[in-house]
Write a protein that holds these residues in place. Structure first.
Motif, PDB file in Angstrom:
ATOM      1  N   ASP A 126       0.826  -1.213   0.000  1.00 22.07           N
ATOM      2  CA  ASP A 126       0.000   0.000   0.000  1.00 22.07           C
ATOM      3  C   ASP A 126       0.860   1.261   0.000  1.00 22.07           C
ATOM      4  OD1 ASP A 126      -2.219  -1.572  -0.009  1.00 22.07           O
ATOM      5  OD2 ASP A 126      -2.800  -1.153   2.061  1.00 22.07           O
ATOM      6  N   LYS A 127       2.048   1.161   0.609  1.00 20.69           N
ATOM      7  CA  LYS A 127       2.960   2.305   0.707  1.00 20.69           C
ATOM      8  C   LYS A 127       4.371   1.751   0.849  1.00 20.69           C
ATOM      9  CE  LYS A 127       1.554   5.490   3.506  1.00 20.69           C
ATOM     10  NZ  LYS A 127       1.267   6.303   4.703  1.00 20.69           N
ATOM     11  N   GLU A 128       5.298   2.216   0.009  1.00 15.67           N
ATOM     12  CA  GLU A 128       6.673   1.732   0.125  1.00 15.67           C
ATOM     13  C   GLU A 128       7.652   2.686  -0.532  1.00 15.67           C
ATOM     14  OE1 GLU A 128       8.015  -1.640  -2.479  1.00 15.67           O
ATOM     15  OE2 GLU A 128       5.896  -1.725  -3.018  1.00 15.67           O
ATOM     16  N   ASP A 129       8.880   2.622  -0.073  1.00 14.90           N
ATOM     17  CA  ASP A 129      10.004   3.284  -0.725  1.00 14.90           C
ATOM     18  C   ASP A 129      10.687   2.234  -1.588  1.00 14.90           C
ATOM     19  OD1 ASP A 129       9.618   5.767   0.413  1.00 14.90           O
ATOM     20  OD2 ASP A 129      11.065   5.462   2.018  1.00 14.90           O
ATOM     21  N   LEU A 130      10.546   2.348  -2.880  1.00 17.13           N
ATOM     22  CA  LEU A 130      11.154   1.420  -3.825  1.00 17.13           C
ATOM     23  C   LEU A 130      12.479   2.021  -4.286  1.00 17.13           C
ATOM     24  CD1 LEU A 130      11.024  -1.066  -5.757  1.00 17.13           C
ATOM     25  CD2 LEU A 130       9.841   0.449  -7.381  1.00 17.13           C
ATOM     26  N   VAL A 131      13.576   1.348  -3.976  1.00 19.78           N
ATOM     27  CA  VAL A 131      14.887   1.821  -4.409  1.00 19.78           C
ATOM     28  C   VAL A 131      15.217   1.175  -5.755  1.00 19.78           C
ATOM     29  CG1 VAL A 131      17.343   1.961  -3.874  1.00 19.78           C
ATOM     30  CG2 VAL A 131      15.647   2.156  -2.035  1.00 19.78           C
ATOM     31  N   VAL A 132      15.386   2.031  -6.752  1.00 21.14           N
ATOM     32  CA  VAL A 132      15.671   1.568  -8.115  1.00 21.14           C
ATOM     33  C   VAL A 132      17.146   1.822  -8.409  1.00 21.14           C
ATOM     34  CG1 VAL A 132      15.147   1.859 -10.561  1.00 21.14           C
ATOM     35  CG2 VAL A 132      13.321   2.116  -8.851  1.00 21.14           C
ATOM     36  N   PRO A 133      17.935   0.753  -8.555  1.00 18.61           N
ATOM     37  CA  PRO A 133      19.335   0.951  -8.940  1.00 18.61           C
ATOM     38  C   PRO A 133      19.441   1.217 -10.437  1.00 18.61           C
ATOM     39  CG  PRO A 133      18.903  -1.382  -8.546  1.00 18.61           C
ATOM     40  CD  PRO A 133      17.626  -0.637  -8.275  1.00 18.61           C
ATOM     41  N   VAL A 134      20.251   2.205 -10.786  1.00 19.92           N
ATOM     42  CA  VAL A 134      20.482   2.544 -12.195  1.00 19.92           C
ATOM     43  C   VAL A 134      21.990   2.580 -12.414  1.00 19.92           C
ATOM     44  CG1 VAL A 134      20.053   4.182 -14.061  1.00 19.92           C
ATOM     45  CG2 VAL A 134      18.411   3.988 -12.182  1.00 19.92           C
ATOM     46  N   LYS A 135      22.413   1.959 -13.499  1.00 24.76           N
ATOM     47  CA  LYS A 135      23.831   1.955 -13.866  1.00 24.76           C
ATOM     48  C   LYS A 135      23.986   2.564 -15.247  1.00 24.76           C
ATOM     49  CE  LYS A 135      24.829  -2.035 -11.055  1.00 24.76           C
ATOM     50  NZ  LYS A 135      25.273  -3.417 -10.985  1.00 24.76           N
ATOM     51  N   LEU A 136      25.002   3.405 -15.411  1.00 19.86           N
ATOM     52  CA  LEU A 136      25.318   4.004 -16.702  1.00 19.86           C
ATOM     53  C   LEU A 136      26.640   3.450 -17.202  1.00 19.86           C
ATOM     54  CD1 LEU A 136      23.145   6.033 -15.658  1.00 19.86           C
ATOM     55  CD2 LEU A 136      24.416   7.796 -16.856  1.00 19.86           C
ATOM     56  N   TYR A 137      26.650   3.107 -18.496  1.00 15.90           N
ATOM     57  CA  TYR A 137      27.830   2.528 -19.131  1.00 15.90           C
ATOM     58  C   TYR A 137      28.221   3.363 -20.339  1.00 15.90           C
ATOM     59  CZ  TYR A 137      26.483  -1.595 -16.447  1.00 15.90           C
ATOM     60  OH  TYR A 137      26.138  -2.458 -15.430  1.00 15.90           O
ATOM     61  N   ASN A 138      29.533   3.487 -20.564  1.00 11.38           N
ATOM     62  CA  ASN A 138      29.988   4.141 -21.793  1.00 11.38           C
ATOM     63  C   ASN A 138      29.993   3.110 -22.923  1.00 11.38           C
ATOM     64  OD1 ASN A 138      32.368   2.628 -21.461  1.00 11.38           O
ATOM     65  ND2 ASN A 138      33.551   4.362 -20.679  1.00 11.38           N
ATOM     66  N   THR A 139      30.417   3.514 -24.118  1.00  3.02           N
ATOM     67  CA  THR A 139      30.384   2.595 -25.259  1.00  3.02           C
ATOM     68  C   THR A 139      31.451   1.508 -25.165  1.00  3.02           C
ATOM     69  OG1 THR A 139      31.759   4.086 -26.565  1.00  3.02           O
ATOM     70  CG2 THR A 139      29.360   4.274 -26.837  1.00  3.02           C
ATOM     71  N   THR A 150      15.162   6.535  -5.041  1.00  2.00           N
ATOM     72  CA  THR A 150      14.055   6.107  -4.193  1.00  2.00           C
ATOM     73  C   THR A 150      12.757   6.652  -4.766  1.00  2.00           C
ATOM     74  OG1 THR A 150      15.506   6.104  -2.271  1.00  2.00           O
ATOM     75  CG2 THR A 150      13.140   6.089  -1.857  1.00  2.00           C
ATOM     76  N   MET A 151      11.867   5.736  -5.090  1.00  2.20           N
ATOM     77  CA  MET A 151      10.537   6.090  -5.600  1.00  2.20           C
ATOM     78  C   MET A 151       9.526   5.795  -4.493  1.00  2.20           C
ATOM     79  SD  MET A 151      11.094   7.058  -8.669  1.00  2.20           S
ATOM     80  CE  MET A 151      11.988   6.807 -10.194  1.00  2.20           C
ATOM     81  N   TYR A 152       8.728   6.780  -4.177  1.00  2.00           N
ATOM     82  CA  TYR A 152       7.686   6.608  -3.169  1.00  2.00           C
ATOM     83  C   TYR A 152       6.448   6.100  -3.896  1.00  2.00           C
ATOM     84  CZ  TYR A 152       4.571   7.773   0.752  1.00  2.00           C
ATOM     85  OH  TYR A 152       3.672   7.720   1.770  1.00  2.00           O
TER      86      TYR A 152
END
Length: 157
Positions: A126-139, A150-152
């Motif tokens: 019903d309610k949560e802090d969703l932590v989304v890991p994001v990684k960036l890579y070069n070519t 953190t997405m509420y």
């Protein structure tokens, strides 16, 4: 239709068209205009996963000719947001970014690709802090940046 989100439904519709990725990205940037300034391209989208890229061009450079730190943050937030929008059950839940922790690991001197991914399947609370890991890579496939966004996520009232 199952509980597939409107975003995923749109993605699958656009994928069938010539210039589908480009057109889908234009729609996303129309909905959230700030992201349009870096001219991203959404590459892949499915439940729990999104990848997007930004070309290495002057409009996203800093004073030393590499991709600006905030452009990297913007790409990470775009990728995480599109993934969450496509993954959270839109009929029952909503979300908003709440915070971001980043690490700049190397200068970005090439095009850059972001990947946001969470474990699936999952049960939505019903309610949560969703932590989304994001990684960036070069070519060169080198990890140049990481973010935990953190997405509420809450149930709609």
């Amino acid at each position: 239709m199952s509980n597939k989100s409107a975003v995923l439904t749109a993605w699958h519709s656009f994928k069938r068209l010539p210039f589908g990725n480009w057109l889908f990205t234009k729609v996303v940037c129309f909905k959230a205009p700030y992201f349009g300034s870096m001219k991203p391209t959404v590459l892949d989208l499915r439940d729990g996963h999104c990848s997007a890229m930004v070309k290495n061009r002057r409009s996203v450079h800093n004073h030393i000719g590499t991709i600006h730190a905030i452009a990297q943050c913007n790409l990470a937030e775009l990728c995480a947001g599109v993934m969450v929008d496509a993954t959270v059950p839109y009929k029952t839940h909503r979300w908003i970014p709440k915070g971001m922790t980043v690490q700049y690991l190397a200068k970005v001197d090439t095009d850059v690709t972001a990947v946001a991914e969470i474990a699936m399947p999952r049960q939505w609370l019903d309610k949560e802090d969703l932590v989304v890991p994001v990684k960036l890579y070069n070519t060169r496939s080198e990890l140049v940046f990481t973010a935990d966004i953190t997405m509420y996520v809450t149930k709609k009232k």
